[in-house]
Design a protein around this motif. Structure first.
Motif, short mmCIF file in Angstrom:
data_model
loop_
_atom_site.label_atom_id
_atom_site.label_comp_id
_atom_site.label_asym_id
_atom_site.label_seq_id
_atom_site.Cartn_x
_atom_site.Cartn_y
_atom_site.Cartn_z
N UNK A 96 0.86 -1.17 0.00
CA UNK A 96 0.00 0.00 0.00
C UNK A 96 0.90 1.23 0.00
N UNK A 97 0.76 2.03 -1.03
CA UNK A 97 1.60 3.22 -1.13
C UNK A 97 1.17 4.25 -0.08
N UNK A 98 2.01 4.51 0.89
CA UNK A 98 1.61 5.41 1.99
C UNK A 98 1.36 6.84 1.53
N UNK A 99 1.93 7.20 0.39
CA UNK A 99 1.73 8.57 -0.10
C UNK A 99 0.29 8.80 -0.54
N UNK A 100 -0.34 7.76 -1.05
CA UNK A 100 -1.69 7.96 -1.61
C UNK A 100 -2.77 7.18 -0.87
N UNK A 101 -2.39 6.35 0.09
CA UNK A 101 -3.40 5.59 0.85
C UNK A 101 -4.40 6.57 1.46
N UNK A 102 -5.69 6.41 1.14
CA UNK A 102 -6.67 7.44 1.56
C UNK A 102 -6.86 7.57 3.07
N UNK A 103 -6.54 6.51 3.80
CA UNK A 103 -6.74 6.59 5.26
C UNK A 103 -5.45 6.99 5.94
N UNK A 104 -5.23 8.27 6.00
CA UNK A 104 -4.05 8.77 6.68
C UNK A 104 -4.28 8.72 8.19
N UNK A 105 -3.21 8.96 8.92
CA UNK A 105 -3.29 8.79 10.37
C UNK A 105 -4.25 9.78 11.04
N UNK A 106 -4.44 10.93 10.43
CA UNK A 106 -5.31 11.95 11.04
C UNK A 106 -6.77 11.47 11.09
N UNK A 107 -7.56 12.22 11.83
CA UNK A 107 -8.97 11.88 11.93
C UNK A 107 -9.71 12.38 10.70
N UNK A 108 -10.50 11.50 10.09
CA UNK A 108 -11.23 11.89 8.89
C UNK A 108 -12.68 12.16 9.25
N UNK A 109 -13.32 13.04 8.50
CA UNK A 109 -14.74 13.31 8.76
C UNK A 109 -15.56 12.14 8.25
#
Ligand code: 4AD
Ligand code: MG
Length: 466
Positions: free
Chosen positions: A104-117
């Motif tokens: 999984x390419x960490x640059x583009x993986x949509x679930x980043x570590x931050x909180x998503x709405x």
């Protein structure tokens, strides 16, 4: 053999695991890449907490692993379970072998570590099961479904499957999705120029069911106590946080049962499943209690502990009129209650779930049993804080003459309901039932604001993605 993380973190006595070798598989939630170690938080969905795996440089292909073990990647790790020096978990694993299964390419993986709405997560509904919230919702939803079956099975109800494609409109509200195989661009027409539905697949107009009730009644009137638990569909154009176009409903139907029996069943059912989920989904519920709706566990415990209030619609109207509150929608005997009214009653006035009974016959469905007063029917809605209506039910009209007249009064063709009428002709019995909106129940339990976040792939006006 692979071991689920729940079997490692969820055991009572971790000492039995220490020093033993296991293989775990899952998705990397976070990774800390240090010179001499790679620390991974792995989750496989079996339980809320992540499992910490430590990969040392002695492990084969360490340099490659250091590159490919990224957030979102899937991996397998084999190693010894040791007592964890950290505060957050009882045990962790020292891997002796590790493999990345899917990059999984960490640059583009949509679930980043931050909180998503939640709005954003709805646009990636195929990936949101990997988040804390949606994993927890899925487990709670599963527990509620399992508890639902257990509740009714313990009471001797038979689980029946009612049709999804139907010719009758149970609620009579005309909110049905039509099912057809006719060519929309060139449908066959009758002499009168209207679409000839006798040429359609079922040789008549058919729809997706809005409720399994009518079919459920046929089985109750022969097998006594039955329940359905299936998908239902409503083509109502409601863009609210409590409506879906496709939702799941639990519908018990009981022969030889009146409205009081019905209320008893509904109240016991809600309490049973709440109690169950609080014990079987502790980690998930603690998460909701901390991050989604502070205090939700206490709120649910109170619902379990206190008897529901039971009042008539007429009484509720008086309460609302005397409340001194200004509502957006008018409060008047004969008008349906809106969610703001229901919530005032459950949240502010009574401060607990309320069962409202005996609604005006004109605003309820044709199948509800007429009361002696000629104005109301033996209906019941269960109203809960936060949600409003979670259950709708009634005693059914079992008297042939009355149900026949009612169909006519409601503008429904009695030919279409011939089999429903025959239940009243041969061995008719008093019977009752209700429908509980499963997603509203999941919302009620988790404290999530929007119903679109408690079903895997929500269907609502303008949206059927995924
Ligand atoms: O009150 P309703 O319309 O009742 C019936 O369908 C009866 N035939 C049930 C029965 O007596 N067997 O719907 C029952 C419940 C509601 O209380 C609500 O919880 C849920 O179904 N519900 C919905 N949930 C999500 N989205 C919608 N559009 C819903 N419409 C109803
Ligand atoms: Mg209703």
């Amino acid at each position: 053999m692979r071991t689920k993380i729940k079997e490692l973190l969820g055991v009572q006595d971790h000492s039995t695991l220490i020093g033993k070798t296991f293989t775990v598989k899952g998705w990397i939630k976070t990774v800390r890449n240090q010179k001499n170690f790679i620390f991974v938080e792995l989750n496989d969905g079996s339980t809320f907490p992540n499992f910490q795996v430590i990969v040392e440089p002695t492990v084969k292909d360490f340099d490659k692993l250091a590159v490919h073990m990224t957030t979102g990647a899937s991996m397998s790790a084999t190693g010894t379970v040791i007592e964890s020096p950290g505060q957050n978990q009882a045990v962790e694993m020292h891997a002796t072998e590790a493999t990345v299964l899917g990059y999984s390419d960490p640059e583009v993986y949509p679930l980043q570590k931050k909180r998503h709405s939640f709005e954003f997560l709805r646009t990636i509904a195929h990936l949101r099961p990997r988040t804390n919230t949606f994993g927890a919702v899925a487990r709670v939803r599963n527990a509620l479904a399992f508890a639902t079956h257990r509740f009714f099975q313990e009471r001797g109800f038979l689980y029946v499957n009612t049709p999804i494609i139907t010719g009758s409109d149970c609620e009579g509200a005309g909110e049905m999705f039509q099912v057809t195989t006719l060519d929309m661009n060139n449908p066959p027409k009758t002499d009168k120029g209207v679409v000839d539905t006798t040429k359609d697949f079922f040789a008549k107009p058919t729809y997706l069911t809005v409720s399994g009730q009518l079919a459920g009644e046929t089985y109750a009137c022969g097998l006594s106590d039955v329940y359905t638990f299936g998908p239902t569909f409503r083509a109502e154009n409601s863009n609210t946080s409590r409506h879906l176009a496709e939702f799941w409903m639990i519908e018990p139907e009981m022969a030889f049962a009146d409205l009081n029996d019905n209320m008893e069943c509904a109240e016991s059912y809600i309490k049973y499943v709440l109690k169950d989920v609080l014990t079987t989904c502790k980690d998930d519920m603690n998460f909701f209690n901390q991050f989604i709706e502070p205090g939700c566990i206490e709120r649910l415990q109170k619902v379990i502990d206190v008897p529901f209030e039971r009042v008539s619609y007429t009484y509720a109207i008086r309460v609302l009129q005397k409340s001194g509150k200004t509502f957006q929608f008018p409060v008047e005997w004969g008008l349906d209650l809106q969610s703001e009214h229901e919530r005032y009653l459950a949240e502010e006035f009574f401060g607990k779930p309320v069962i409202l009974t005996d609604y005006p016959r004109k605003i309820k469905s044709f199948y509800m049993r007429d009361n002696e007063d000629g104005k109301t029917v033996a209906a019941m809605d269960v109203i809960v804080p936060k949600i409003g209506e979670i259950i709708g039910g009634s005693q059914r009209e079992e008297r042939f003459d009355l149900i026949e007249r009612k169909l006519q009064e409601f503008g429904l063709a009695k030919e279409a309901y011939w089999w429903y009428l025959e239940l009243r002709k041969y061995g008719s019995v008093p019977h009752s039932g209700f429908g509980c909106g499963f997603e509203r129940l999941v919302q009620f339990v988790t404290g999530l604001d929007n119903i679109r976040d408690v079903i895997p792939f929500p269907r609502y006006p303008g949206n059927a993605e995924f």
